[in-house]
Write a protein that holds these residues in place. Structure first.
Motif, PDB file in Angstrom:
ATOM      1  N   GLY A   1      62.087  70.103  36.839  1.00  0.00           N
ATOM      2  CA  GLY A   1      61.969  68.692  36.485  1.00  0.00           C
ATOM      3  C   GLY A   1      62.383  68.327  35.069  1.00  0.00           C
ATOM      4  O   GLY A   1      62.334  67.154  34.686  1.00  0.00           O
ATOM      5  N   PHE A   2      62.781  69.298  34.244  1.00  0.00           N
ATOM      6  CA  PHE A   2      63.238  69.011  32.881  1.00  0.00           C
ATOM      7  C   PHE A   2      64.694  68.538  32.893  1.00  0.00           C
ATOM      8  O   PHE A   2      65.524  69.054  33.653  1.00  0.00           O
ATOM      9  CB  PHE A   2      63.138  70.249  31.993  1.00  0.00           C
ATOM     10  N   ILE A   3      64.984  67.557  32.055  1.00  0.00           N
ATOM     11  CA  ILE A   3      66.363  67.151  31.806  1.00  0.00           C
ATOM     12  C   ILE A   3      66.760  67.694  30.443  1.00  0.00           C
ATOM     13  O   ILE A   3      66.091  67.411  29.433  1.00  0.00           O
ATOM     14  CB  ILE A   3      66.515  65.616  31.819  1.00  0.00           C
TER      15      ILE A   3
ATOM     16  N   LEU B   1      60.748  61.689  32.629  1.00  0.00           N
ATOM     17  CA  LEU B   1      61.343  60.987  33.776  1.00  0.00           C
ATOM     18  C   LEU B   1      61.148  61.744  35.087  1.00  0.00           C
ATOM     19  O   LEU B   1      61.581  61.279  36.142  1.00  0.00           O
ATOM     20  CB  LEU B   1      62.841  60.774  33.535  1.00  0.00           C
ATOM     21  N   SER B   2      60.484  62.894  34.997  1.00  0.00           N
ATOM     22  CA  SER B   2      60.342  63.731  36.186  1.00  0.00           C
ATOM     23  C   SER B   2      59.258  63.199  37.125  1.00  0.00           C
ATOM     24  O   SER B   2      58.237  62.652  36.698  1.00  0.00           O
ATOM     25  CB  SER B   2      59.994  65.165  35.774  1.00  0.00           C
TER      26      SER B   2
ATOM     27  N   ASN C   1      56.235  62.545  27.272  1.00  0.00           N
ATOM     28  CA  ASN C   1      55.501  61.300  27.457  1.00  0.00           C
ATOM     29  C   ASN C   1      54.946  61.206  28.882  1.00  0.00           C
ATOM     30  O   ASN C   1      55.679  61.396  29.861  1.00  0.00           O
ATOM     31  CB  ASN C   1      56.432  60.116  27.176  1.00  0.00           C
ATOM     32  N   HIS C   2      53.610  60.931  28.978  1.00  0.00           N
ATOM     33  CA  HIS C   2      52.944  60.707  30.258  1.00  0.00           C
ATOM     34  C   HIS C   2      53.237  61.851  31.248  1.00  0.00           C
ATOM     35  O   HIS C   2      53.633  61.630  32.395  1.00  0.00           O
ATOM     36  CB  HIS C   2      53.410  59.373  30.852  1.00  0.00           C
ATOM     37  N   SER C   3      53.034  63.081  30.761  1.00  0.00           N
ATOM     38  CA  SER C   3      53.347  64.258  31.580  1.00  0.00           C
ATOM     39  C   SER C   3      52.102  65.038  31.986  1.00  0.00           C
ATOM     40  O   SER C   3      52.210  66.166  32.482  1.00  0.00           O
ATOM     41  CB  SER C   3      54.293  65.186  30.817  1.00  0.00           C
TER      42      SER C   3
END
Length: 466
Positions: free
Chosen positions: A325-327, A344-345, A370-372
């Motif tokens: 899920g990492f960009i 974004l994941s 953020n928000h992870s």
């Protein structure tokens, strides 16, 4: 009659303002003869081909325009030379090569106008002489404007030797520790070279002042000493760089970029400390403000991380993180520093993902979580990413306990703690982050008292807190 009035007795010793005014038109008109004469030479060559033969009827106009414009350039150049700010030998050669150019171009005009044919390739030889003289005269003009080393300053040593210049000096090593900086060679001299030497060198001595070396600086100019050791206010050099830019005596003149506030402050401090020609910067016992200014000028207040070269990451690591899920984005064209973004994941972050990301600790400089749904335990892993410059852990359930794990991130410049539970630990951790420039605390548990205390201890730190 007007010209005879301008050229009155003693004009060369004390030229009037109107002559200097006309002299400064020289840079505007000097390019006209260059353009006309080079174009005339090219047309002479192209008319050897049949399809360009019609141009022959116009060649004499180009030679005529080149001749007339060179005459004006000579006249205005002469007026400019009366200021006495230039090397006499170079001015002499520049002036008479310009006169030769006027004569040669006039001859070419007459020959082309009368369609006279010269024997033994006479006209071709004359054109070659004109082209050479154009370049030679222009070269001398460049020397007068920028100094005699300007053209070949960056040329290879083989070319420098051909023109009689010494081999390039071995440049001083970049200062990486302020204590090793030489006060004149590493701080003051580079300021002079960048801001002042273009007008104050061996070929162009404005005010009879040469700033290419310490010895020449201390010789002063036409009005005497410009640096008075231990007295910056009495030093004409310091006075001129601190005047309003609109003042006639302000330096650097002619619209050149003025010295920065840091450079002015450092020069004043140097003069007030006896203006030494050498010696370590630290030996002059600088205060905190001067140390800060010196670091800024030497670039020591910037993050040195980017001076390092890092190896490319292994493909299997990149593939593994992408699948979790990492960009990942490469941030630099010629280096392998990376950004990792999980915000974004749609997947859930796992301890396995953090174990994998630790394998990129050399390359990873931006991390967005953020928000992870990360917790304090994850911050323990993040604290090992020693090259991080930008970290976003906003909108996560992290507390003072977890924040303590980040105190070793010495390269960190931006930290986003928006809507987290951090509070008192900020007073312990933030002062340890010596490169931190931006801190986002809106929606956190920090209060006004903590924010005010942080601002007192970190004046340069920008804190975003609503």
């Amino acid at each position: 009659m007007e010209l005879s009035i301008l050229l009155n007795t003693g004009v060369t010793d004390n030229p009037s303002d109107i002559l200097i005014f006309f002299g400064r038109i020289h840079p505007l008109v000097v390019h006209f003869p260059i353009g006309f004469l080079i174009l005339a030479a090219l047309v002479e060559i192209t008319t050897k081909w049949a399809k360009f033969q019609p141009l022959k009827n116009y060649i004499h106009y180009l030679w005529g325009l080149g001749s007339i414009s060179s005459l004006f350039a000579i006249l205005f150049g002469y007026f400019l030379s009366l200021s006495g700010d230039y090397n006499e030998n170079t001015v002499f050669l520049h002036k008479w090569s310009g006169v030769a150019l006027f004569l040669f171009s006039s001859i070419c005009y007459y020959i082309s106008k009368r369609q006279i044919k010269l024997p033994f390739y006479g006209k071709s030889i004359l054109i070659l002489i004109i082209v050479f003289t154009v370049f030679y005269t222009g070269h001398l003009g460049g020397n007068l404007t920028h100094g005699s080393t300007y053209l070949f300053e960056y040329a290879p040593n083989s070319i420098r030797s051909l023109v009689g210049m010494p081999k390039k000096e071995i440049p001083r090593k970049k200062v990486t520790v302020l204590d090793s900086a030489d006060v004149y060679l590493d701080l003051i001299s580079p300021i002079m070279n960048n801001r002042c030497v273009s007008c104050h060198n061996q070929d162009k001595k404005k005010g009879d002042l040469d700033l290419t070396s310490y010895a020449n600086l201390m010789k002063g100019g036409e009005n005497g000493d410009v640096v008075i050791p231990n007295d910056a206010e009495a030093s004409d050099f310091y006075r001129r760089i601190t005047l309003p830019e609109s003042h006639d005596d302000f330096m650097p003149s002619e619209g050149k970029k003025p010295l920065t506030k840091n450079e002015v402050l450092l020069i004043g401090w140097w003069i007030n400390n006896n203006a030494p020609s050498n010696g370590y910067f630290s030996q002059l016992n600088p205060d905190k403000e001067i140390i800060s200014k010196a670091k800024n000028i030497l670039g020591l207040d910037k993050n040195n991380l980017f001076n390092k070269k890092v190896s490319p990451p292994k493909k299997e690591i990149i593939d593994s993180l992408s699948s979790q899920g990492f960009i990942l984005n490469k941030l630099m064209k010629d280096n392998y520093y990376l950004e990792a973004n999980f915000s974004l994941s749609e997947k859930s972050i796992t301890p396995k993902g953090f174990e994998t990301i630790l394998q990129l600790k050399g390359q990873l400089i931006w991390l967005n979580l953020n928000h992870s749904n990360i917790t304090d335990e994850y911050l323990m892993k993040i604290g090992q990413l020693e090259n991080l410059i930008k970290l976003n852990v906003s909108r996560n359930n992290i507390s003072d306990k977890g924040l303590m794990h980040l105190s070793g991130l010495q390269n960190l410049e931006s930290l986003n703690l928006y809507e987290t539970n951090v509070s008192d630990s900020l007073l312990t951790v933030i002062p340890k982050l010596i490169n931190l420039k931006r801190l986002y605390l809106s929606g956190s548990k920090a209060n006004d008292s903590i924010i005010n205390e942080l601002k007192k201890k970190n004046e340069k730190l920008r804190i975003i807190f609503d």
